[in-house]
Design a protein around this motif. Structure first.
Motif, short mmCIF file in Angstrom:
data_model
loop_
_atom_site.label_atom_id
_atom_site.label_comp_id
_atom_site.label_asym_id
_atom_site.label_seq_id
_atom_site.Cartn_x
_atom_site.Cartn_y
_atom_site.Cartn_z
N ALA A 206 0.83 -1.20 0.00
CA ALA A 206 0.00 0.00 0.00
C ALA A 206 0.86 1.26 0.00
O ALA A 206 0.64 2.18 -0.79
CB ALA A 206 -0.92 0.00 1.22
N HIS A 207 1.84 1.32 0.92
CA HIS A 207 2.65 2.52 1.11
C HIS A 207 4.13 2.18 1.04
O HIS A 207 4.52 1.07 1.40
CB HIS A 207 2.36 3.13 2.48
CG HIS A 207 0.90 3.24 2.81
ND1 HIS A 207 0.28 2.42 3.73
CD2 HIS A 207 -0.05 4.05 2.30
CE1 HIS A 207 -1.01 2.73 3.79
NE2 HIS A 207 -1.24 3.72 2.94
N ASP B 129 5.89 -0.26 3.84
CA ASP B 129 5.18 -1.49 4.22
C ASP B 129 5.99 -2.73 3.85
O ASP B 129 5.94 -3.75 4.53
CB ASP B 129 3.81 -1.57 3.53
CG ASP B 129 2.82 -0.56 4.09
OD1 ASP B 129 2.86 -0.30 5.30
OD2 ASP B 129 2.02 -0.04 3.30
N TYR C 12 -2.80 -4.72 10.34
CA TYR C 12 -3.32 -4.05 11.54
C TYR C 12 -4.58 -3.25 11.23
O TYR C 12 -5.13 -2.59 12.10
CB TYR C 12 -2.24 -3.17 12.20
CG TYR C 12 -1.74 -2.02 11.36
CD1 TYR C 12 -2.34 -0.76 11.43
CD2 TYR C 12 -0.67 -2.18 10.49
CE1 TYR C 12 -1.90 0.30 10.65
CE2 TYR C 12 -0.21 -1.13 9.72
CZ TYR C 12 -0.83 0.10 9.81
OH TYR C 12 -0.37 1.14 9.03
N HIS D 164 -4.58 -0.93 3.39
CA HIS D 164 -4.10 -2.32 3.40
C HIS D 164 -5.25 -3.27 3.10
O HIS D 164 -5.07 -4.27 2.41
CB HIS D 164 -3.46 -2.66 4.75
CG HIS D 164 -2.18 -1.92 4.99
ND1 HIS D 164 -1.11 -2.48 5.64
CD2 HIS D 164 -1.78 -0.66 4.64
CE1 HIS D 164 -0.12 -1.60 5.69
NE2 HIS D 164 -0.51 -0.48 5.10
ZN LIG Z 1 0.99 0.96 5.02
#
Ligand SMILES: [Zn+2]
Length: 273
Positions: A10-11, A14, A133, A138
Motif C-alpha cells: 500500500a505505502h 510497508d 493491523y 491495506h
Molecule cells: Zn501501510
C-alpha cells in the motif's frame, strides 16, 4: 529454476516490515523480485507542506528505491494513488490523484495484472483479509491482490501476515525493556493479522536480516514524517538485537487457496513448476 516474485504494498515502507526478508531471500537465490507500491504514502499534517512543494513524494520515492536496492529488487513501480490515511475522516483527493480507497478496485487490479502478466509473475505477495493491523489502504490492497491474481492467472497468491499470538508476545517482551512511542497501539494487535492455524507459509529470513534492517532504516531516515508507521519502524529498530531477530527472523503468509492448512511450508516457491 528462477521464478519471479512480485510484492504488492500500500505505502512505501510497508515492504520493510512484512515482506522484505522474503524479497531479499528470493533475490539472493537468483529469482527476479518486483516491488509495486500503490500510493505515495504522503498523508498527514507535517507531510502536507512537503506535498505542497512536491518534496515529500520525491523523498519517499528515493527512500523506496534505497530500500529496494538493499533487498536486491530488480524493478520498482508506483501506481500513483494517494494515501487514504488513518482515522475516521477521508480527506479530499489531492489535485490529479485519487485516494486508494476511492479508486475502483477493478481498475487498480487491472494495473497490477498488467505488470503480473508482463513479468510472468509466479508468486504475488498481497495482504491478509484484516489488512494486517487494519489500515484501510491495506484492506484495499487485500482485495486488489486477489482480483489481480485472478485477472492475470498468477499461479500463487500469498497474503502477508503475522501470527497474532507471536506479535503480542514479542511486544509484551519488548515492553519490559523498551518504551514504545505513544502512537504504538498494543491493543490493535490483539485483533489484527491472522490466527496461527490460518498460516500456510513460515519463511526463515534470519540470513537476510541485514537487508531487512537496511530496508527498515531506509524509511526510518525520514525524520519529518507525520506517519506513525515511520516512528514505529524506528522504534522497532531499537528493540534489542536478539529480540529483534526472534521477532523479525521469520515472515508469514496465508495461501487463500488452501482451505485447511496441514503442515507449514517454508519456501514461497515450493511446489511451483
Ligand atoms: Zn501501510
Amino acid at each position: 529454476m528462477p521464478h519471479t516474485l512480485l510484492a504488492l504494498h500500500a505505502h512505501p515502507d510497508d515492504e520493510a516490515l512484512l515482506t522484505s526478508g522474503t524479497m531479499a531471500r528470493a533475490a539472493a537465490a537468483g529469482h527476479r523480485v518486483v516491488l509495486v507500491v500503490a500510493t505515495d504514502g504522503a498523508l498527514g499534517l507535517a507531510a502536507t507542506q512537503f506535498v505542497a512543494d512536491g518534496a515529500l513524494g520525491t523523498r519517499r520515492l528515493a527512500e523506496l528505491h534505497r530500500s529496494a536496492k538493499a533487498l536486491g529488487v530488480a524493478r520498482v513501480e508506483q501506481l500513483g494513488y494517494a494515501d487514504s490515511g488513518l482515522g475516521p475522516d477521508l480527506a479530499p483527493d489531492p489535485p490529479g490523484q485519487t485516494r486508494l480507497v476511492r479508486a475502483d478496485t477493478e481498475q487498480v487490479a487491472g494495473q497490477v495484472a498488467a505488470i503480473l502478466e508482463a513479468e510472468r509473475v509466479d508468486v504475488l505477495l498481497g495482504y491478509d483479509a484484516k489488512g494486517g493491523y487494519g489500515h484501510r489502504d491495506h484492506v484495499a490492497i487485500h482485495h486488489v491482490a486477489r482480483r489481480a491474481a485472478e485477472l492475470a492467472g498468477t499461479p500463487r497468491l500469498l497474503e502477508a501476515t503475522i501470527p497474532r499470538d507471536a506479535i503480542c508476545r514479542a511486544i509484551d517482551l519488548a515492553a519490559k525493556v523498551y518504551r514504545f512511542p505513544p502512537e504504538f497501539d498494543r491493543g490493535s494487535f490483539d485483533r489484527a493479522f491472522s490466527a496461527r492455524r490460518e498460516i500456510t507459509h513460515r519463511i526463515n529470513v534470519l540470513r537476510h536480516i541485514g537487508a531487512k534492517r537496511a530496508s527498515m532504516r531506509a524509511h526510518a531516515s525520514q525524520a519529518s514524517a507525520d506517519a506513525g508507521a515511520d516512528r514505529t519502524l524506528s522504534a522497532l529498530l531499537r528493540i534489542p538485537r536478539p529480540l529483534y531477530d526472534l521477532v523479525f527472523g521469520h515472515e508469514w503468509y496465508v495461501d487463500p487457496s488452501v482451505s485447511r492448512p496441514g503442515g507449514i511450508r517454508t519456501d514461497v516457491f515450493e511446489g511451483l513448476a
